[in-house]
Scaffold this motif. Structure first.
Motif, short mmCIF file in Angstrom:
data_model
loop_
_atom_site.label_atom_id
_atom_site.label_comp_id
_atom_site.label_asym_id
_atom_site.label_seq_id
_atom_site.Cartn_x
_atom_site.Cartn_y
_atom_site.Cartn_z
N THR A 77 0.90 -1.17 0.25
CA THR A 77 -0.20 -0.09 -0.06
C THR A 77 1.15 1.33 -0.55
OG1 THR A 77 -1.26 -1.08 1.41
CG2 THR A 77 -1.72 1.23 1.40
N LEU A 78 1.56 1.52 1.61
CA LEU A 78 2.63 2.31 0.84
C LEU A 78 4.36 2.70 0.74
CD1 LEU A 78 1.29 3.39 4.50
CD2 LEU A 78 0.21 3.88 2.47
N ALA A 79 4.14 2.09 -0.54
CA ALA A 79 5.28 1.80 -1.12
C ALA A 79 5.89 2.62 -2.39
CB ALA A 79 6.01 0.68 -1.33
N SER A 80 6.49 3.71 -2.55
CA SER A 80 7.02 3.82 -3.79
C SER A 80 8.48 4.27 -4.67
CB SER A 80 6.10 5.56 -3.55
OG SER A 80 7.68 5.94 -2.96
N GLY A 81 8.21 4.31 -5.46
CA GLY A 81 9.46 4.80 -6.38
C GLY A 81 10.16 3.45 -6.84
N LYS A 82 10.91 3.36 -6.55
CA LYS A 82 12.88 2.14 -7.11
C LYS A 82 12.11 1.07 -5.91
CE LYS A 82 15.98 4.25 -9.23
NZ LYS A 82 15.77 3.39 -10.22
N GLN A 83 11.58 1.21 -4.49
CA GLN A 83 11.50 0.11 -3.81
C GLN A 83 9.66 -0.40 -4.05
OE1 GLN A 83 13.18 1.58 -0.37
NE2 GLN A 83 14.92 0.34 -1.15
N ARG A 89 11.53 -12.20 0.19
CA ARG A 89 11.10 -12.33 2.08
C ARG A 89 11.24 -10.69 2.65
NH1 ARG A 89 12.39 -13.47 6.59
NH2 ARG A 89 11.32 -14.88 7.89
N ASP A 90 12.94 -10.17 2.22
CA ASP A 90 13.47 -8.97 2.73
C ASP A 90 12.72 -7.56 2.91
OD1 ASP A 90 15.48 -10.86 4.08
OD2 ASP A 90 16.96 -10.15 2.70
N GLY A 91 12.76 -7.67 1.86
CA GLY A 91 11.75 -6.67 0.81
C GLY A 91 10.05 -6.04 2.15
N ALA A 92 9.17 -7.51 1.98
CA ALA A 92 8.52 -7.61 2.66
C ALA A 92 8.38 -7.75 3.98
CB ALA A 92 7.71 -9.02 2.32
N LEU A 93 9.44 -7.82 4.69
CA LEU A 93 9.75 -7.95 6.06
C LEU A 93 9.25 -6.68 6.26
CD1 LEU A 93 9.97 -9.90 8.73
CD2 LEU A 93 12.54 -9.13 7.98
N ALA A 94 10.83 -5.52 5.55
CA ALA A 94 11.06 -4.18 5.73
C ALA A 94 9.51 -3.81 5.80
CB ALA A 94 11.82 -3.71 4.92
N TYR A 95 8.22 -4.25 4.90
CA TYR A 95 7.31 -3.36 4.92
C TYR A 95 6.62 -3.13 5.75
CZ TYR A 95 2.78 -1.58 3.01
OH TYR A 95 1.79 -0.51 3.31
N PRO A 104 14.45 2.43 4.17
CA PRO A 104 14.72 3.16 4.90
C PRO A 104 13.69 4.70 4.84
CG PRO A 104 15.90 4.00 2.82
CD PRO A 104 15.57 2.85 2.57
N ARG A 105 12.90 3.97 3.74
CA ARG A 105 11.32 5.17 3.90
C ARG A 105 10.33 4.44 4.53
NH1 ARG A 105 10.00 7.37 -1.51
NH2 ARG A 105 8.31 8.78 -0.12
N ASP A 106 10.77 2.88 5.02
CA ASP A 106 9.20 2.22 5.49
C ASP A 106 9.17 2.22 6.27
OD1 ASP A 106 9.14 0.69 3.01
OD2 ASP A 106 10.00 -1.41 3.80
N THR A 107 8.09 3.10 7.10
CA THR A 107 7.93 2.71 8.60
C THR A 107 6.60 2.04 9.20
OG1 THR A 107 5.02 3.89 7.78
CG2 THR A 107 7.16 5.62 8.14
N GLY A 108 6.58 0.58 8.71
CA GLY A 108 5.69 -0.33 8.96
C GLY A 108 4.33 -0.69 9.16
N PHE A 109 4.45 -0.65 8.43
CA PHE A 109 2.88 -1.02 8.48
C PHE A 109 1.64 -2.25 9.03
CE2 PHE A 109 -1.33 -3.25 6.90
CZ PHE A 109 -2.15 -1.66 6.28
N GLY A 110 2.72 -3.06 9.62
CA GLY A 110 2.61 -3.77 10.47
C GLY A 110 2.45 -4.28 11.77
N ILE A 111 3.20 -2.71 12.37
CA ILE A 111 3.55 -2.44 13.58
C ILE A 111 2.08 -0.61 14.29
CG2 ILE A 111 5.54 -3.03 14.04
CD1 ILE A 111 6.87 -0.46 13.14
#
Length: 176
Positions: A77-83, A89-95, A104-111
């Motif tokens: 939902t909240l991702a943009s640009g090159k990411q 899996r690492d990208g999903a975990l970061a999200y 660095p732009r991920d703030t953690g949708f799951g938290i």
């Protein structure tokens, strides 16, 4: 020949599932499991911090997604640009939990304090061990605020009979 079943919230397919074919009940359970996982990630973060949330999120991702097979077509939902896209899996975990130098732009949708997740079906498609679902996901936080997200998931049933997310597209409802 191949047979497909389709349905919508107000129209249900009349045919029943063939052996090994994904069922509507399995689709509903997969959505429930994903929602319960999101809540578990939030509670882990609130109760024990980021390391606990990261551990729970890894387990949720491994249980729900098909990353063990390779790339998952995940557009959070909240991702943009090159990411914008998270095929790994690492990208999903970061999200889901943020706190990643690589994202660095991920703030953690799951938290975000989620306490309840429900779904509303717009339509689905099932053919054998592949299914697609789209609808709305309603996430309620600990303060009672509800965030509604437009969601599409694609699933493939694994050898153990578990539905694995192989496609996940999420966006905010159009406000215009």
């Amino acid at each position: 020949g191949a047979r497909a079943r389709c349905g919508a919230a107000h129209v249900r397919a009349a045919s029943s599932a063939a052996p090994g074919e994904i069922t509507e009940a399995e689709l509903a359970q997969a959505r429930k499991n994903w929602g319960d996982g999101l809540v578990a990630i939030s509670k882990a973060y609130d109760e024990a911090g980021i390391d606990s949330a990261r551990d729970v999120a890894g387990k949720v991702i491994d249980a729900a997604y098909g990353y063990a097979w390779g790339n998952v077509l995940f557009k959070p939902t909240l991702a943009s640009g090159k990411q914008t896209f998270r095929p790994t899996r690492d990208g999903a975990l970061a999200y889901f939990v943020g706190h990643s130098d690589a994202y660095p732009r991920d703030t953690g949708f799951g938290i975000r304090g989620w306490r309840e997740v429900t779904s509303e079906t717009a339509a689905f498609f099932i053919q054998g061990d592949i299914a697609m679902w789209m609808g709305w996901i309603h996430c309620k936080d600990k303060d009672g605020y509800v965030k509604t997200v437009d969601k599409s998931w694609g699933y493939k049933k694994d050898a153990d009979g578990t539905l694995r997310i192989i496609h996940h597209h999420s966006s905010l409802p159009y406000a215009g």
